[in-house]
Design a protein around this motif. Structure first.
Motif, PDB file in Angstrom:
ATOM      1  N   VAL A  13      -6.808   6.869   3.657  1.00  0.00           N
ATOM      2  CA  VAL A  13      -6.864   7.336   2.283  1.00  0.00           C
ATOM      3  C   VAL A  13      -5.526   7.053   1.600  1.00  0.00           C
ATOM      4  CG1 VAL A  13      -7.302   9.283   0.752  1.00  0.00           C
ATOM      5  CG2 VAL A  13      -8.436   9.178   2.990  1.00  0.00           C
ATOM      6  N   PHE A  14      -5.503   6.084   0.709  1.00  0.00           N
ATOM      7  CA  PHE A  14      -4.298   5.799  -0.068  1.00  0.00           C
ATOM      8  C   PHE A  14      -4.193   6.832  -1.194  1.00  0.00           C
ATOM      9  CE2 PHE A  14      -5.067   1.731   1.949  1.00  0.00           C
ATOM     10  CZ  PHE A  14      -3.786   1.309   2.286  1.00  0.00           C
ATOM     11  N   GLY A  15      -3.033   7.465  -1.300  1.00  0.00           N
ATOM     12  CA  GLY A  15      -2.846   8.495  -2.306  1.00  0.00           C
ATOM     13  C   GLY A  15      -3.470   9.827  -1.905  1.00  0.00           C
ATOM     14  N   VAL A  35      -8.471  11.054   9.840  1.00  0.00           N
ATOM     15  CA  VAL A  35      -7.960  10.660   8.525  1.00  0.00           C
ATOM     16  C   VAL A  35      -6.509  10.197   8.612  1.00  0.00           C
ATOM     17  CG1 VAL A  35      -7.623  11.362   6.129  1.00  0.00           C
ATOM     18  CG2 VAL A  35      -9.483  12.387   7.468  1.00  0.00           C
ATOM     19  N   ARG A  36      -6.286   8.998   8.113  1.00  0.00           N
ATOM     20  CA  ARG A  36      -4.935   8.458   7.991  1.00  0.00           C
ATOM     21  C   ARG A  36      -4.564   8.497   6.502  1.00  0.00           C
ATOM     22  NH1 ARG A  36      -4.638   2.543   9.978  1.00  0.00           N
ATOM     23  NH2 ARG A  36      -4.392   3.493  12.052  1.00  0.00           N
ATOM     24  N   VAL A  37      -3.552   9.271   6.164  1.00  0.00           N
ATOM     25  CA  VAL A  37      -3.130   9.425   4.772  1.00  0.00           C
ATOM     26  C   VAL A  37      -1.978   8.460   4.501  1.00  0.00           C
ATOM     27  CG1 VAL A  37      -2.306  11.028   3.019  1.00  0.00           C
ATOM     28  CG2 VAL A  37      -3.814  11.841   4.841  1.00  0.00           C
ATOM     29  N   ALA A  38      -2.217   7.470   3.653  1.00  0.00           N
ATOM     30  CA  ALA A  38      -1.210   6.447   3.353  1.00  0.00           C
ATOM     31  C   ALA A  38      -0.522   6.780   2.034  1.00  0.00           C
ATOM     32  CB  ALA A  38      -1.860   5.069   3.280  1.00  0.00           C
ATOM     33  N   VAL A  39       0.756   7.136   2.120  1.00  0.00           N
ATOM     34  CA  VAL A  39       1.508   7.576   0.944  1.00  0.00           C
ATOM     35  C   VAL A  39       2.926   7.009   0.988  1.00  0.00           C
ATOM     36  CG1 VAL A  39       0.238   9.717   0.549  1.00  0.00           C
ATOM     37  CG2 VAL A  39       2.116   9.690   2.192  1.00  0.00           C
ATOM     38  N   ARG A  40       3.594   7.033  -0.172  1.00  0.00           N
ATOM     39  CA  ARG A  40       4.971   6.520  -0.227  1.00  0.00           C
ATOM     40  C   ARG A  40       5.932   7.426   0.527  1.00  0.00           C
ATOM     41  NH1 ARG A  40       7.064   5.506  -5.975  1.00  0.00           N
ATOM     42  NH2 ARG A  40       5.854   7.376  -6.491  1.00  0.00           N
ATOM     43  N   ARG A  41       5.665   8.740   0.523  1.00  0.00           N
ATOM     44  CA  ARG A  41       6.536   9.703   1.200  1.00  0.00           C
ATOM     45  C   ARG A  41       5.716  10.533   2.190  1.00  0.00           C
ATOM     46  NH1 ARG A  41      10.983  11.719  -1.492  1.00  0.00           N
ATOM     47  NH2 ARG A  41      11.135  13.091   0.328  1.00  0.00           N
ATOM     48  N   VAL A  60       1.040   8.147   7.069  1.00  0.00           N
ATOM     49  CA  VAL A  60       1.820   6.943   7.319  1.00  0.00           C
ATOM     50  C   VAL A  60       2.420   6.472   6.004  1.00  0.00           C
ATOM     51  CG1 VAL A  60       0.396   6.248   9.278  1.00  0.00           C
ATOM     52  CG2 VAL A  60      -0.149   5.403   6.984  1.00  0.00           C
ATOM     53  N   GLN A  61       3.466   5.676   6.093  1.00  0.00           N
ATOM     54  CA  GLN A  61       4.117   5.179   4.890  1.00  0.00           C
ATOM     55  C   GLN A  61       3.436   3.901   4.400  1.00  0.00           C
ATOM     56  OE1 GLN A  61       6.073   2.445   3.785  1.00  0.00           O
ATOM     57  NE2 GLN A  61       6.532   3.527   1.877  1.00  0.00           N
ATOM     58  N   ALA A  62       3.176   3.876   3.108  1.00  0.00           N
ATOM     59  CA  ALA A  62       2.606   2.672   2.490  1.00  0.00           C
ATOM     60  C   ALA A  62       2.886   2.715   0.999  1.00  0.00           C
ATOM     61  CB  ALA A  62       1.102   2.572   2.745  1.00  0.00           C
ATOM     62  N   VAL A  74      -4.149  -0.175   6.664  1.00  0.00           N
ATOM     63  CA  VAL A  74      -5.582  -0.473   6.751  1.00  0.00           C
ATOM     64  C   VAL A  74      -5.991  -0.853   8.165  1.00  0.00           C
ATOM     65  CG1 VAL A  74      -7.376  -2.116   6.014  1.00  0.00           C
ATOM     66  CG2 VAL A  74      -5.803  -1.128   4.327  1.00  0.00           C
ATOM     67  N   ARG A  75      -5.087  -1.493   8.895  1.00  0.00           N
ATOM     68  CA  ARG A  75      -5.418  -2.024  10.221  1.00  0.00           C
ATOM     69  C   ARG A  75      -5.984  -0.929  11.137  1.00  0.00           C
ATOM     70  NH1 ARG A  75      -1.109  -4.539  10.746  1.00  0.00           N
ATOM     71  NH2 ARG A  75      -1.915  -6.551  10.010  1.00  0.00           N
ATOM     72  N   GLY A  76      -7.126  -1.213  11.747  1.00  0.00           N
ATOM     73  CA  GLY A  76      -7.756  -0.269  12.664  1.00  0.00           C
ATOM     74  C   GLY A  76      -8.678   0.731  11.983  1.00  0.00           C
ATOM     75  N   SER A  77      -8.796   0.650  10.663  1.00  0.00           N
ATOM     76  CA  SER A  77      -9.625   1.606   9.927  1.00  0.00           C
ATOM     77  C   SER A  77     -11.099   1.181   9.925  1.00  0.00           C
ATOM     78  CB  SER A  77      -9.151   1.720   8.472  1.00  0.00           C
ATOM     79  OG  SER A  77      -7.804   2.117   8.409  1.00  0.00           O
TER      80      SER A  77
END
Length: 334
Positions: A13-15, A35-41, A60-62, A74-77
């Motif tokens: 989930v980006f953002g 759930v993998r949460v992809a955020v800047r911080r 995770v950072q993204a 995204v990898r592995g999602s």
């Protein structure tokens, strides 16, 4: 549609730490997804972990401006959700980078890594011909997503309400501070407020494969109201008697320009409640409601089996804090 049980599926989930994001993460966790949460911080997303069981949610950072970080997230999602969007620009976090190129970057990563389930959150009013840069870039992001991932689901919510929203809370705050509330365009713009929990539920249904892909869905609440009617409702709920004045569009654009300059000179210290941009004024020149075509085609909340919650059922539960006596207020005034 995936045949594996949710516990064996990973959704990125980006953002995911934003207003809508926390509700989406909760909805996915309750259904058993990892759930993998992809955020800047990532350090600012730790509050999401209690929404699931131990190890179910991790950050995770993204950054959408950096394709390598997006691909790594995204990898592995098994599925990906892009919730990232901004209401005003600041430095490199501008509409083009975040909402157009950013959406393209996420979709490209999904296409390259074989992820077929992608949900893109856009906004009602997205239109490549709009006067608003926000609306144009939202439309550009949609087009990129649907081109690169044919089965992607695009969702366009109207203004969302919920305890942390930036609409009802904003005007409740302004009503507490100001004796007069100026409304751009006289408050004639129509909105169809949608409960953030309903939008999160729609996203979760899309991840489950219960929403047909390759389409754009328009998400609104059960009723459309004018800008003025919504602000009057806020004043009623918070017990504030305020003068609601009309601010014509030309004057609103001039005021917005002044506020943009003030915000720049103050290094972004202008309170969010007072910030108004020319792009936001442009957005208010068009209604923000579900189209007749979307209703006819079943591309709405009701069309995917969700009975939308009305704002009257939720908003009073969190606006009480703006009353003079808080939850103990028994009469209007102010």
């Amino acid at each position: 549609m995936a045949t594996q049980p949710p516990a064996q599926q990973l959704v990125t989930v980006f953002g995911g730490s934003g207003f809508l994001g926390r509700h989406v993460v909760r909805a996915l966790a309750r259904r058993g997804y990892r759930v993998r949460v992809a955020v800047r911080r990532p350090d600012l997303a730790n509050f999401l972990q209690p929404l699931g069981i131990v190890g179910q949610i991790h950050a995770v950072q993204a950054n959408l401006r950096y394709p390598d970080s997006v691909a790594a997230a995204v990898r592995g999602s098994d599925a990906v959700i892009n919730l990232v969007g901004i209401l005003s620009e600041s430095g490199r976090q501008n509409f083009s980078n975040v909402q157009a190129r950013g959406a393209h970057t996420v979709a490209h990563a999904c296409a390259s890594l074989g992820v077929e389930r992608l949900v893109q959150i856009s906004a009602l009013g997205a239109d490549r011909d709009s006067k608003s840069h926000y609306a144009r870039t939202k439309a550009e992001g949609e087009a990129a997503v649907l081109e690169l991932v044919k089965g992607a689901v695009v969702m366009r919510p109207s203004i969302m309400f919920g305890p942390e929203d930036t609409f009802f809370n904003r005007f409740a705050s302004l009503a507490r501070m100001l004796p007069v509330l100026p409304l751009v365009g006289g408050g004639e713009t129509k909105f169809q407020p949608v409960f953030v929990g309903d939008v999160a539920k729609a996203v979760a249904l899309a991840i489950e494969g219960k929403v047909e892909g390759g389409k754009i869905y328009e998400l609104g609440g059960p009723e459309a109201k004018s800008f003025r009617e919504l602000v009057e409702y806020v004043c009623e709920v918070t017990g504030r008697r305020r003068v609601i004045a009309s601010l014509p569009f030309p004057l609103a654009r001039f005021q917005a320009r002044i506020l943009e300059i003030v915000n720049t000179l103050s290094l972004g210290l202008l309170p969010d409640e007072f910030l108004l941009t020319r792009d936001q004024v442009a957005l208010l020149e068009s209604d923000n409601v579900v189209s007749e075509a979307a209703r006819r085609d079943g591309r709405t909340l009701a069309g995917i089996g969700i009975a939308p919650v009305s704002f009257e059922a939720e908003v009073p539960s969190y606006l009480w804090r703006f009353r003079k006596a808080g939850q103990f207020a028994t009469s209007r005034g102010g």
